[in-house]
Design a protein around this motif. Sequence first.
Motif, PDB file in Angstrom:
ATOM      1  N   PHE A   3     -12.296   2.689   5.683  1.00 51.39           N
ATOM      2  CA  PHE A   3     -12.115   1.244   5.577  1.00 51.39           C
ATOM      3  C   PHE A   3     -12.670   0.674   4.272  1.00 51.39           C
ATOM      4  CE2 PHE A   3     -11.655   0.304  10.408  1.00 51.39           C
ATOM      5  CZ  PHE A   3     -10.345   0.739  10.348  1.00 51.39           C
ATOM      6  N   ASP A  41     -12.468   2.137   1.256  1.00 52.27           N
ATOM      7  CA  ASP A  41     -11.388   2.329   0.284  1.00 52.27           C
ATOM      8  C   ASP A  41     -10.211   1.404   0.589  1.00 52.27           C
ATOM      9  OD1 ASP A  41     -12.797   4.256  -1.100  1.00 52.27           O
ATOM     10  OD2 ASP A  41     -11.815   5.943  -0.090  1.00 52.27           O
ATOM     11  N   LEU A  42      -9.846   1.298   1.857  1.00 55.23           N
ATOM     12  CA  LEU A  42      -8.723   0.451   2.241  1.00 55.23           C
ATOM     13  C   LEU A  42      -8.965  -0.991   1.801  1.00 55.23           C
ATOM     14  CD1 LEU A  42      -6.031   0.057   3.681  1.00 55.23           C
ATOM     15  CD2 LEU A  42      -7.286  -0.143   5.833  1.00 55.23           C
ATOM     16  N   ARG A  43     -10.143  -1.494   2.059  1.00 57.17           N
ATOM     17  CA  ARG A  43     -10.493  -2.870   1.671  1.00 57.17           C
ATOM     18  C   ARG A  43     -10.391  -3.039   0.157  1.00 57.17           C
ATOM     19  NH1 ARG A  43     -15.421  -5.251   0.240  1.00 57.17           N
ATOM     20  NH2 ARG A  43     -15.619  -7.424   0.807  1.00 57.17           N
ATOM     21  N   GLN A  96      -4.139  -0.768   8.542  1.00 59.13           N
ATOM     22  CA  GLN A  96      -3.968   0.685   8.576  1.00 59.13           C
ATOM     23  C   GLN A  96      -2.816   1.070   9.507  1.00 59.13           C
ATOM     24  OE1 GLN A  96      -7.112   3.065  10.376  1.00 59.13           O
ATOM     25  NE2 GLN A  96      -6.853   4.598   8.769  1.00 59.13           N
ATOM     26  N   VAL A 107      -7.702   7.389   5.437  1.00 63.99           N
ATOM     27  CA  VAL A 107      -8.334   6.411   4.554  1.00 63.99           C
ATOM     28  C   VAL A 107      -9.504   5.741   5.270  1.00 63.99           C
ATOM     29  CG1 VAL A 107      -7.985   4.255   3.293  1.00 63.99           C
ATOM     30  CG2 VAL A 107      -6.181   5.975   3.332  1.00 63.99           C
ATOM     31  N   LEU A 123      -8.609  -4.700   9.117  1.00 61.53           N
ATOM     32  CA  LEU A 123      -8.396  -3.408   8.466  1.00 61.53           C
ATOM     33  C   LEU A 123      -7.687  -2.426   9.393  1.00 61.53           C
ATOM     34  CD1 LEU A 123     -11.765  -3.072   6.539  1.00 61.53           C
ATOM     35  CD2 LEU A 123      -9.502  -3.527   5.565  1.00 61.53           C
ATOM     36  N   LEU A 180       0.826  -1.211   0.000  1.00 57.47           N
ATOM     37  CA  LEU A 180       0.000   0.000   0.000  1.00 57.47           C
ATOM     38  C   LEU A 180       0.860   1.260   0.000  1.00 57.47           C
ATOM     39  CD1 LEU A 180      -2.834  -1.026   2.466  1.00 57.47           C
ATOM     40  CD2 LEU A 180      -3.083  -0.580   0.009  1.00 57.47           C
ATOM     41  N   TRP A 206      -8.604  -1.237  -1.989  1.00 55.57           N
ATOM     42  CA  TRP A 206      -7.212  -1.128  -2.420  1.00 55.57           C
ATOM     43  C   TRP A 206      -6.441  -2.412  -2.133  1.00 55.57           C
ATOM     44  CZ3 TRP A 206      -6.190   4.383  -0.068  1.00 55.57           C
ATOM     45  CH2 TRP A 206      -6.819   5.334  -0.864  1.00 55.57           C
ATOM     46  N   TRP A 258       0.484   0.230   7.932  1.00 57.21           N
ATOM     47  CA  TRP A 258       0.759   1.198   6.863  1.00 57.21           C
ATOM     48  C   TRP A 258       1.260   2.504   7.465  1.00 57.21           C
ATOM     49  CZ3 TRP A 258      -3.607   3.066   3.034  1.00 57.21           C
ATOM     50  CH2 TRP A 258      -3.050   3.834   2.018  1.00 57.21           C
ATOM     51  N   PRO A 266      -2.392   7.434   5.307  1.00 58.46           N
ATOM     52  CA  PRO A 266      -3.154   6.287   5.806  1.00 58.46           C
ATOM     53  C   PRO A 266      -4.096   6.637   6.953  1.00 58.46           C
ATOM     54  CG  PRO A 266      -0.802   6.011   6.245  1.00 58.46           C
ATOM     55  CD  PRO A 266      -0.954   7.234   5.421  1.00 58.46           C
TER      56      PRO A 266
END
Length: 64
Positions: A27, A29-31, A56, A25, A52, A13, A33, A59, A22
């Motif tokens: 969750f 969008d994070l998932r 995060q 962001v 998640l 990431l 990506w 990251w 980070p």
Amino acid sequence: MKWTDINDIAIELADSQPDTDPLKVNFVDLRDWVMALPGFDDDPKHCGEKILEAIQQAWIDEVA
């Protein structure tokens, strides 16, 4: 990669989203990506909020 490969995911990431903070962001969008990362192959149903959050945080640590 699987959902449990948290550090590998964080590194990917950081490389694929270099201009993204980070901390900002969500969750959803994070998932998305994570699932779009090359080499990622795991069931979306195996992902939860705790995973998640861990991704995060890893990251955040990676870019700090």
